[in-house]
Design an enzyme around this catalytic site. Sequence first.
Site, PDB file in Angstrom:
ATOM      1  N   LYS A 149       0.889  -1.426   0.436  1.00  0.00           N
ATOM      2  CA  LYS A 149      -0.041  -0.012   0.105  1.00  0.00           C
ATOM      3  C   LYS A 149       0.728   1.301   0.152  1.00  0.00           C
ATOM      4  O   LYS A 149       0.898   1.844  -0.908  1.00  0.00           O
ATOM      5  CB  LYS A 149      -1.017  -0.161   0.975  1.00  0.00           C
ATOM      6  CG  LYS A 149      -1.487   1.238   1.015  1.00  0.00           C
ATOM      7  CD  LYS A 149      -3.056   0.798   2.311  1.00  0.00           C
ATOM      8  CE  LYS A 149      -2.359   0.463   3.751  1.00  0.00           C
ATOM      9  NZ  LYS A 149      -2.174  -0.815   4.143  1.00  0.00           N
TER      10      LYS A 149
ATOM     11  N   THR B 234       4.196   1.471  -0.988  1.00  0.00           N
ATOM     12  CA  THR B 234       4.813   1.124  -2.266  1.00  0.00           C
ATOM     13  C   THR B 234       3.994   1.891  -3.752  1.00  0.00           C
ATOM     14  O   THR B 234       4.435   2.502  -3.620  1.00  0.00           O
ATOM     15  CB  THR B 234       5.075   0.052  -2.090  1.00  0.00           C
ATOM     16  OG1 THR B 234       5.761  -0.819  -1.443  1.00  0.00           O
ATOM     17  CG2 THR B 234       6.113   0.085  -3.644  1.00  0.00           C
TER      18      THR B 234
ATOM     19  N   ARG C  68       1.296   8.528   7.169  1.00  0.00           N
ATOM     20  CA  ARG C  68       1.708   8.398   8.021  1.00  0.00           C
ATOM     21  C   ARG C  68       2.961   8.362   8.353  1.00  0.00           C
ATOM     22  O   ARG C  68       4.285   7.627   7.661  1.00  0.00           O
ATOM     23  CB  ARG C  68       1.363   7.542   9.339  1.00  0.00           C
ATOM     24  CG  ARG C  68      -0.608   7.659   8.707  1.00  0.00           C
ATOM     25  CD  ARG C  68      -1.136   5.966   9.314  1.00  0.00           C
ATOM     26  NE  ARG C  68      -0.658   5.054   8.411  1.00  0.00           N
ATOM     27  CZ  ARG C  68      -0.578   3.589   9.266  1.00  0.00           C
ATOM     28  NH1 ARG C  68      -1.503   3.526   9.867  1.00  0.00           N
ATOM     29  NH2 ARG C  68      -0.693   2.630   7.830  1.00  0.00           N
TER      30      ARG C  68
ATOM     31  N   LYS D 156       7.851  -5.762  10.694  1.00  0.00           N
ATOM     32  CA  LYS D 156       7.450  -5.541   9.079  1.00  0.00           C
ATOM     33  C   LYS D 156       9.235  -4.679   9.517  1.00  0.00           C
ATOM     34  O   LYS D 156       9.472  -4.876   7.340  1.00  0.00           O
ATOM     35  CB  LYS D 156       6.235  -4.324   9.276  1.00  0.00           C
ATOM     36  CG  LYS D 156       5.621  -4.418   9.011  1.00  0.00           C
ATOM     37  CD  LYS D 156       3.944  -3.233   9.317  1.00  0.00           C
ATOM     38  CE  LYS D 156       4.453  -2.433   7.584  1.00  0.00           C
ATOM     39  NZ  LYS D 156       3.005  -1.043   7.625  1.00  0.00           N
TER      40      LYS D 156
ATOM     41  N   ALA E 253      -3.679   1.555  12.334  1.00  0.00           N
ATOM     42  CA  ALA E 253      -5.704   1.205  11.511  1.00  0.00           C
ATOM     43  C   ALA E 253      -6.441   0.099  12.663  1.00  0.00           C
ATOM     44  O   ALA E 253      -7.640  -0.018  13.104  1.00  0.00           O
ATOM     45  CB  ALA E 253      -5.350   1.045   9.862  1.00  0.00           C
TER      46      ALA E 253
ATOM     47  N   PHE F  14      -3.590  -0.741   7.097  1.00  0.00           N
ATOM     48  CA  PHE F  14      -4.038  -2.268   6.766  1.00  0.00           C
ATOM     49  C   PHE F  14      -5.247  -2.385   5.584  1.00  0.00           C
ATOM     50  O   PHE F  14      -5.047  -1.664   5.250  1.00  0.00           O
ATOM     51  CB  PHE F  14      -4.079  -2.178   8.148  1.00  0.00           C
ATOM     52  CG  PHE F  14      -3.260  -2.975   9.188  1.00  0.00           C
ATOM     53  CD1 PHE F  14      -2.671  -3.654   8.826  1.00  0.00           C
ATOM     54  CD2 PHE F  14      -3.594  -2.232  10.640  1.00  0.00           C
ATOM     55  CE1 PHE F  14      -1.377  -4.183   9.784  1.00  0.00           C
ATOM     56  CE2 PHE F  14      -2.126  -2.987  11.200  1.00  0.00           C
ATOM     57  CZ  PHE F  14      -1.353  -3.294  11.189  1.00  0.00           C
TER      58      PHE F  14
ATOM     59  N   PHE G  29       4.478  -8.852  -9.150  1.00  0.00           N
ATOM     60  CA  PHE G  29       5.289  -9.755  -9.096  1.00  0.00           C
ATOM     61  C   PHE G  29       5.369 -10.576 -10.337  1.00  0.00           C
ATOM     62  O   PHE G  29       5.051 -10.710 -11.287  1.00  0.00           O
ATOM     63  CB  PHE G  29       5.067 -10.049  -7.836  1.00  0.00           C
ATOM     64  CG  PHE G  29       5.224  -9.635  -6.648  1.00  0.00           C
ATOM     65  CD1 PHE G  29       5.922 -10.350  -5.641  1.00  0.00           C
ATOM     66  CD2 PHE G  29       3.380  -8.949  -6.403  1.00  0.00           C
ATOM     67  CE1 PHE G  29       5.822  -9.750  -4.335  1.00  0.00           C
ATOM     68  CE2 PHE G  29       4.299  -8.109  -4.693  1.00  0.00           C
ATOM     69  CZ  PHE G  29       5.035  -9.031  -4.204  1.00  0.00           C
TER      70      PHE G  29
ATOM     71  N   TRP H  23       7.210  -0.946  -7.460  1.00  0.00           N
ATOM     72  CA  TRP H  23       8.541  -1.715  -6.847  1.00  0.00           C
ATOM     73  C   TRP H  23       9.494  -1.548  -7.912  1.00  0.00           C
ATOM     74  O   TRP H  23      10.875  -1.258  -7.544  1.00  0.00           O
ATOM     75  CB  TRP H  23       8.552  -2.527  -5.992  1.00  0.00           C
ATOM     76  CG  TRP H  23       9.151  -3.692  -5.198  1.00  0.00           C
ATOM     77  CD1 TRP H  23       9.365  -3.426  -3.954  1.00  0.00           C
ATOM     78  CD2 TRP H  23      10.336  -4.154  -5.312  1.00  0.00           C
ATOM     79  NE1 TRP H  23      10.272  -3.937  -3.293  1.00  0.00           N
ATOM     80  CE2 TRP H  23      10.773  -4.211  -4.544  1.00  0.00           C
ATOM     81  CE3 TRP H  23      11.160  -4.526  -6.970  1.00  0.00           C
ATOM     82  CZ2 TRP H  23      12.002  -4.681  -4.335  1.00  0.00           C
ATOM     83  CZ3 TRP H  23      11.725  -5.406  -6.761  1.00  0.00           C
ATOM     84  CH2 TRP H  23      12.752  -5.564  -5.622  1.00  0.00           C
TER      85      TRP H  23
END
Length: 556
Positions: free
Chosen positions: A71, A73, A94, A105, A273, A301, A381, A409
């Site tokens: 999210k 990214t 954030r 993470k 969240a 989230f 991906f 990415w």
Amino acid sequence: MKTDIEIAQEAVLEPIGKIAQQLGIAEEDLEYYGKYKAKLTEDCLEKLQGKPDGKLILVTAINPTPAGEGKTTTSVGLGQAFGKLGKKAVIALREPSLGPCFGIKGGAAGGGYAQVVPMEDLNLHFTGDFHAITSANNLLAALLDNHIQQGNELQIDTRQIVWKRCEDMNDRVLRNIVVGLGNKTDGVVREDHFVITVASEIMAIFCLAEDIKDLKERLERIIVAYNYAGEPVTAGDLQAVGAMTALLKDAMKPNLIQTLEHTPALIHGGPFANIAHGCNSVRATRAALKLADYCITEAGFGADLGAEKFFDIKCRIAGLKPDAVVLVATVRALKYNGGMEKTKLGSEDLDALKKGIVNLEKHIENLQKYGVPVVVTLNSFATDTAAEVDFVRSFCESRNCEFALSQVWEKGGEGGIALAEKVLETLEKRESNFRVLYEDEIPLEEKIKRVAVEIYGAGSVSISTLAEKQLKRLEELGFGNLPVCMAKNQYSLSDDPKLLGRPEGFELTVREVYVSAGAGFVVALTGDIMTMPGLPKQPAAHRIDVNEKGVITGLF
């Protein structure tokens, strides 16, 4: 393949003053924190008041899985893609918490070639905002206990103290503790608790306050305890507001940094969240709307948590009206929701994808209830197959939902152009008719049930005897018109993290309810959710190190 931190450390950053110039921010309107970080001054924020707002774009996602969604990214890559198209955009995100940074993470600055930098600073102490929030929280706790020790003039019932201490770290042993042990001068013996800083009401207030005046008014309303008559005792009663504001005044200024491609980013505040309201500060979002034609923000989230709270709490309180939503998913995560083993997610499996895509379907339906146009993006991906991507595309388009593939990415802004073009097309052709899920006037219990049934898919809601009493008391105290902030596990639409996909007809359990009077919402704790997380068996902290030249490794 380079790691996220290697990519970030090899980046050539622009001086932050040059990034500010892109937005028309003058030198005197910055407070520098080194070469690559700055805060916007109060004068700067005041100058922005008369300017028109740009478009507000929310980035959210399906429920998180071990397979990853991306999210943040996507948010960063979308902002960079707008820049590639010659559009003026600002990202409003954030600040990461140290808890998950050293827990699971390992950081939250985006990934690959779609990152905000300097990523080490952002993921660690940054500009000290979280430390200020932690200090203000614990100052209030200290003043509360000191008042009791010094005679308890307010007749505080020590069995009804609701204010908890906090720290920005996952430390499970602090969830339930006893304080005041020792001599008589060491305080009154009582049970106490810690929450993680990002779950503290101070964090929520910090992110919802419009200015210093509003901050002080909100701090004053914080309920810390109840007296022997059952009446609320507030931070204002403890004469704590002035000193708390002194600790928070500099932190209240939004932070300006940049992406790898020099797109401006305002990073400010960071409530979780799953146990808080999951959005960056109103001040940063409003500043971004005034500084650019497009503000890209995210909520934590899955959309059942972050997006619901963005709409029903942040937008309601701040009067914001989003113009579009980007919903992030991955083929891998959808197959995981369909029951596929994590070790096999790189293999094509259309059956698992068809089973798991119901999670995406539910989030699409939920977002459409708010009247905001939705664009679904697949965070790409290398193992995704054409058949899998085509299936997701057809699925979304058949549900009146735009679709775009994202490769941010791997390619940064260039990989987000298709998504940016789809978002621009959506903004131009589809009108947002934003509305909240429920009205202020309906009872608190009905608000809880509305979210549980319409957003989570619950068949019923079980409210404990304790929670029923708490709801009744809160309405008697005049808090019935507040929105609800649901504290729920992030991994499932239900309160059972093991129920993947799209569970339906389940019973959601609400075990406790309390008011965050300063923030302006009522919190409902569901299932086994904790406001102080613990560390996993192999914490991310084990992989983080600093070499002899001072270069950090293992942070991702």
